[in-house]
Design a protein around this motif. Structure first.
Motif, PDB file in Angstrom:
ATOM      1  N   ARG A  10      35.064  40.917  47.231  1.00 28.61           N
ATOM      2  CA  ARG A  10      35.304  39.560  46.752  1.00 28.61           C
ATOM      3  C   ARG A  10      34.675  39.303  45.372  1.00 28.61           C
ATOM      4  N   PRO A  11      33.358  39.536  45.177  1.00 25.99           N
ATOM      5  CA  PRO A  11      32.776  39.289  43.850  1.00 25.99           C
ATOM      6  C   PRO A  11      33.253  40.270  42.790  1.00 25.99           C
ATOM      7  N   LEU A  12      33.555  41.512  43.185  1.00 29.48           N
ATOM      8  CA  LEU A  12      34.049  42.480  42.213  1.00 29.48           C
ATOM      9  C   LEU A  12      35.429  42.067  41.707  1.00 29.48           C
ATOM     10  N   ALA A  13      36.279  41.586  42.605  1.00 30.35           N
ATOM     11  CA  ALA A  13      37.602  41.103  42.205  1.00 30.35           C
ATOM     12  C   ALA A  13      37.480  39.900  41.277  1.00 30.35           C
ATOM     13  N   ARG A  14      36.581  38.997  41.617  1.00 27.88           N
ATOM     14  CA  ARG A  14      36.374  37.822  40.771  1.00 27.88           C
ATOM     15  C   ARG A  14      35.874  38.229  39.381  1.00 27.88           C
ATOM     16  N   HIS A  15      34.971  39.195  39.336  1.00 27.79           N
ATOM     17  CA  HIS A  15      34.401  39.652  38.066  1.00 27.79           C
ATOM     18  C   HIS A  15      35.450  40.335  37.192  1.00 27.79           C
ATOM     19  N   THR A  16      36.290  41.158  37.790  1.00 30.84           N
ATOM     20  CA  THR A  16      37.283  41.922  37.036  1.00 30.84           C
ATOM     21  C   THR A  16      38.581  41.156  36.807  1.00 30.84           C
ATOM     22  N   GLY A  17      38.804  40.088  37.585  1.00 37.14           N
ATOM     23  CA  GLY A  17      40.055  39.358  37.487  1.00 37.14           C
ATOM     24  C   GLY A  17      41.206  40.041  38.205  1.00 37.14           C
TER      25      GLY A  17
END
Length: 230
Positions: A137-144
Protein backbone atom coordinates in the motif's frame (compact mmCIF):
# COMPACT_ATOMS: atom_id res chain seq x y z
CA UNK A 1 2.03 11.02 11.20
CA UNK A 2 1.93 14.78 11.76
CA UNK A 3 4.89 16.93 12.75
CA UNK A 4 3.18 17.71 16.07
CA UNK A 5 2.83 14.01 16.90
CA UNK A 6 6.48 13.44 16.04
CA UNK A 7 7.41 16.27 18.41
CA UNK A 8 5.47 14.59 21.22
CA UNK A 9 6.64 11.08 20.33
CA UNK A 10 10.03 11.36 18.61
CA UNK A 11 11.17 8.25 16.74
CA UNK A 12 13.12 5.66 18.73
CA UNK A 13 15.22 2.91 17.22
CA UNK A 14 13.35 -0.38 17.26
CA UNK A 15 16.63 -2.29 17.45
CA UNK A 16 18.73 -0.51 20.06
CA UNK A 17 16.45 2.08 21.63
CA UNK A 18 18.53 5.10 20.59
CA UNK A 19 16.98 8.18 19.02
CA UNK A 20 15.56 7.55 15.57
CA UNK A 21 17.02 9.32 12.57
CA UNK A 22 15.77 10.52 9.20
CA UNK A 23 12.14 10.32 10.27
CA UNK A 24 11.95 6.57 11.01
CA UNK A 25 12.17 4.37 14.08
CA UNK A 26 15.77 3.37 13.42
CA UNK A 27 18.96 5.14 14.44
CA UNK A 28 21.54 5.97 11.79
CA UNK A 29 23.92 3.22 12.95
CA UNK A 30 21.33 0.42 12.85
CA UNK A 31 19.92 1.65 9.53
CA UNK A 32 23.42 1.54 8.06
CA UNK A 33 23.71 -2.13 9.08
CA UNK A 34 20.68 -3.20 7.06
CA UNK A 35 21.98 -5.52 4.32
CA UNK A 36 21.28 -4.02 0.91
CA UNK A 37 20.98 -6.42 -2.01
CA UNK A 38 23.15 -4.53 -4.48
CA UNK A 39 24.89 -7.46 -6.20
CA UNK A 40 22.31 -10.01 -7.22
CA UNK A 41 20.81 -12.02 -10.06
CA UNK A 42 18.61 -9.85 -12.28
CA UNK A 43 16.18 -12.72 -12.77
CA UNK A 44 15.63 -13.94 -9.19
CA UNK A 45 17.43 -11.31 -7.01
CA UNK A 46 19.58 -13.99 -5.37
CA UNK A 47 22.53 -12.27 -3.64
CA UNK A 48 25.77 -13.02 -5.47
CA UNK A 49 29.42 -12.56 -4.43
CA UNK A 50 30.31 -10.91 -7.73
CA UNK A 51 28.24 -9.12 -10.38
CA UNK A 52 26.46 -11.40 -12.85
CA UNK A 53 23.46 -10.80 -15.07
CA UNK A 54 21.80 -14.13 -14.26
CA UNK A 55 22.74 -16.76 -11.69
CA UNK A 56 23.51 -20.35 -12.64
CA UNK A 57 20.20 -21.66 -11.32
CA UNK A 58 18.17 -19.27 -13.46
CA UNK A 59 20.28 -20.16 -16.50
CA UNK A 60 19.56 -23.85 -16.00
CA UNK A 61 15.92 -23.48 -14.96
CA UNK A 62 14.46 -20.02 -15.68
CA UNK A 63 11.70 -19.03 -13.25
CA UNK A 64 8.20 -18.22 -14.57
CA UNK A 65 8.57 -14.48 -13.88
CA UNK A 66 10.45 -11.95 -15.98
CA UNK A 67 12.52 -10.03 -13.40
CA UNK A 68 12.83 -9.68 -9.63
CA UNK A 69 13.38 -6.76 -7.29
CA UNK A 70 14.40 -7.31 -3.67
CA UNK A 71 16.29 -4.28 -2.31
CA UNK A 72 17.47 -6.03 0.89
CA UNK A 73 19.04 -9.33 1.84
CA UNK A 74 17.29 -11.33 4.54
CA UNK A 75 19.91 -11.06 7.26
CA UNK A 76 20.74 -9.23 10.47
CA UNK A 77 19.29 -6.86 11.54
CA UNK A 78 16.50 -6.71 8.94
CA UNK A 79 15.46 -10.28 9.74
CA UNK A 80 14.74 -9.24 13.32
CA UNK A 81 12.49 -6.38 12.21
CA UNK A 82 10.74 -8.61 9.68
CA UNK A 83 10.10 -11.33 12.27
CA UNK A 84 8.66 -8.83 14.73
CA UNK A 85 6.45 -7.39 12.00
CA UNK A 86 5.24 -10.66 10.54
CA UNK A 87 4.88 -12.83 13.62
CA UNK A 88 4.86 -10.37 16.52
CA UNK A 89 2.20 -7.93 15.31
CA UNK A 90 4.78 -5.12 15.57
CA UNK A 91 3.25 -2.67 13.11
CA UNK A 92 5.88 -0.05 13.96
CA UNK A 93 8.48 -2.42 12.52
CA UNK A 94 6.30 -2.79 9.42
CA UNK A 95 6.08 0.96 8.97
CA UNK A 96 9.87 1.27 9.24
CA UNK A 97 10.39 -1.50 6.69
CA UNK A 98 7.86 0.05 4.30
CA UNK A 99 9.59 3.43 4.56
CA UNK A 100 13.00 1.88 3.94
CA UNK A 101 11.69 0.16 0.81
CA UNK A 102 10.29 3.44 -0.52
CA UNK A 103 13.75 5.00 -0.24
CA UNK A 104 15.45 2.32 -2.34
CA UNK A 105 15.92 2.92 -6.09
CA UNK A 106 13.62 0.91 -8.34
CA UNK A 107 15.98 -1.12 -10.51
CA UNK A 108 13.31 -2.85 -12.61
CA UNK A 109 10.90 -1.66 -15.24
CA UNK A 110 7.83 0.07 -13.83
CA UNK A 111 4.75 -2.20 -13.90
CA UNK A 112 1.18 -1.08 -14.51
CA UNK A 113 -0.17 -2.78 -11.37
CA UNK A 114 1.09 -4.11 -8.02
CA UNK A 115 -0.59 -7.22 -6.61
CA UNK A 116 0.29 -8.29 -3.04
CA UNK A 117 0.40 -12.00 -2.28
CA UNK A 118 -2.85 -12.83 -0.44
CA UNK A 119 -3.19 -14.70 2.84
CA UNK A 120 -5.75 -17.44 3.34
CA UNK A 121 -8.75 -16.18 5.30
CA UNK A 122 -7.93 -18.39 8.30
CA UNK A 123 -4.39 -17.03 8.61
CA UNK A 124 -5.59 -13.49 7.96
CA UNK A 125 -8.14 -13.86 10.75
CA UNK A 126 -5.48 -15.20 13.12
CA UNK A 127 -2.81 -12.60 12.27
CA UNK A 128 -5.15 -9.67 11.78
CA UNK A 129 -3.36 -8.21 8.76
CA UNK A 130 -1.62 -9.23 5.54
CA UNK A 131 2.04 -8.23 5.82
CA UNK A 132 2.50 -8.14 2.03
CA UNK A 133 -0.51 -5.88 1.56
CA UNK A 134 0.68 -3.48 4.27
CA UNK A 135 4.01 -3.16 2.46
CA UNK A 136 2.39 -2.80 -0.96
CA UNK A 137 0.00 0.00 0.00
CA UNK A 138 2.60 2.69 0.93
CA UNK A 139 4.98 1.60 -1.83
CA UNK A 140 2.20 2.00 -4.42
CA UNK A 141 1.32 5.40 -3.01
CA UNK A 142 4.98 6.47 -3.10
CA UNK A 143 5.58 5.31 -6.68
CA UNK A 144 2.15 6.26 -8.04
CA UNK A 145 1.62 2.71 -9.32
CA UNK A 146 -1.93 1.36 -8.85
CA UNK A 147 -2.37 -1.68 -6.63
CA UNK A 148 -5.19 -4.16 -6.10
CA UNK A 149 -5.82 -6.68 -3.35
CA UNK A 150 -8.70 -8.44 -5.12
CA UNK A 151 -6.85 -9.94 -8.08
CA UNK A 152 -5.60 -13.13 -6.41
CA UNK A 153 -7.25 -15.30 -3.79
CA UNK A 154 -5.63 -17.95 -1.63
CA UNK A 155 -7.94 -20.92 -2.06
CA UNK A 156 -5.99 -23.43 0.01
CA UNK A 157 -4.65 -23.03 3.55
CA UNK A 158 -1.08 -24.18 2.98
CA UNK A 159 1.21 -25.29 5.80
CA UNK A 160 4.12 -23.14 6.93
CA UNK A 161 6.99 -23.02 4.43
CA UNK A 162 9.71 -22.33 7.01
CA UNK A 163 11.05 -25.85 7.52
CA UNK A 164 10.50 -27.11 3.96
CA UNK A 165 13.14 -27.52 1.26
CA UNK A 166 12.70 -26.09 -2.24
CA UNK A 167 10.93 -29.15 -3.69
CA UNK A 168 8.54 -29.43 -0.75
CA UNK A 169 7.81 -25.70 -0.94
CA UNK A 170 6.79 -25.98 -4.59
CA UNK A 171 4.57 -28.96 -3.80
CA UNK A 172 3.07 -27.14 -0.83
CA UNK A 173 2.09 -24.14 -2.95
CA UNK A 174 0.68 -26.04 -5.93
CA UNK A 175 -2.89 -24.88 -6.61
CA UNK A 176 -2.88 -22.54 -3.62
CA UNK A 177 -3.98 -19.44 -5.56
CA UNK A 178 -6.74 -18.56 -8.01
CA UNK A 179 -7.90 -15.48 -9.85
CA UNK A 180 -10.33 -13.67 -7.57
CA UNK A 181 -12.13 -11.58 -10.18
CA UNK A 182 -12.40 -12.25 -13.90
CA UNK A 183 -11.51 -8.68 -14.84
CA UNK A 184 -9.14 -7.32 -17.44
CA UNK A 185 -5.56 -7.04 -16.21
CA UNK A 186 -2.75 -4.93 -17.64
CA UNK A 187 0.06 -6.45 -19.67
CA UNK A 188 2.67 -5.89 -16.93
CA UNK A 189 2.04 -6.79 -13.29
CA UNK A 190 4.33 -7.03 -10.25
CA UNK A 191 3.49 -9.56 -7.51
CA UNK A 192 4.71 -8.39 -4.10
CA UNK A 193 5.65 -10.34 -0.96
CA UNK A 194 7.62 -9.55 2.17
CA UNK A 195 10.39 -12.17 1.88
CA UNK A 196 11.48 -14.36 -1.01
CA UNK A 197 13.29 -17.59 -0.14
CA UNK A 198 12.94 -20.17 -2.91
CA UNK A 199 10.28 -18.18 -4.79
CA UNK A 200 7.71 -20.99 -4.65
CA UNK A 201 4.88 -18.77 -3.39
CA UNK A 202 5.57 -16.01 -5.89
CA UNK A 203 5.97 -18.51 -8.74
CA UNK A 204 2.52 -19.96 -8.13
CA UNK A 205 1.01 -16.45 -8.18
CA UNK A 206 2.86 -15.70 -11.42
CA UNK A 207 1.47 -18.81 -13.10
CA UNK A 208 -2.10 -17.86 -12.20
CA UNK A 209 -1.64 -14.36 -13.62
CA UNK A 210 -0.04 -15.65 -16.81
CA UNK A 211 -2.89 -18.09 -17.34
CA UNK A 212 -5.19 -15.06 -17.02
CA UNK A 213 -3.40 -13.42 -19.95
CA UNK A 214 -0.85 -11.13 -18.26
CA UNK A 215 2.11 -10.92 -20.63
CA UNK A 216 4.83 -9.91 -18.17
CA UNK A 217 4.88 -10.65 -14.44
CA UNK A 218 7.71 -9.49 -12.19
CA UNK A 219 8.19 -10.43 -8.54
CA UNK A 220 8.99 -7.93 -5.80
CA UNK A 221 9.98 -8.67 -2.23
CA UNK A 222 11.33 -6.53 0.55
CA UNK A 223 14.13 -9.02 1.18
CA UNK A 224 15.73 -12.00 -0.54
CA UNK A 225 17.14 -14.92 1.39
CA UNK A 226 20.88 -15.33 0.72
CA UNK A 227 20.41 -18.85 -0.60
CA UNK A 228 17.34 -21.03 -1.20
CA UNK A 229 16.83 -23.99 1.07
CA UNK A 230 17.05 -27.36 -0.58
Amino acid sequence: MTQGWRWLMPPRCLLCGAAGADGIDLCAACAAELPRNRTCCARCALPLPTPAAVCGTCQRRPPPWHAAWAPFRYGWPLDRLESRYKFGADLAAGRALATLWQREPMVVERPALIVPVPLHRTRLRRRGYNQALELARPLARHTGIPWRHDVLRRVRATGAQTELDAVARRRNMRGAFALDHATALPAHVAVLDDVMTTGATLAECVRVLKRAGVQRVDVWALARAPSPRG
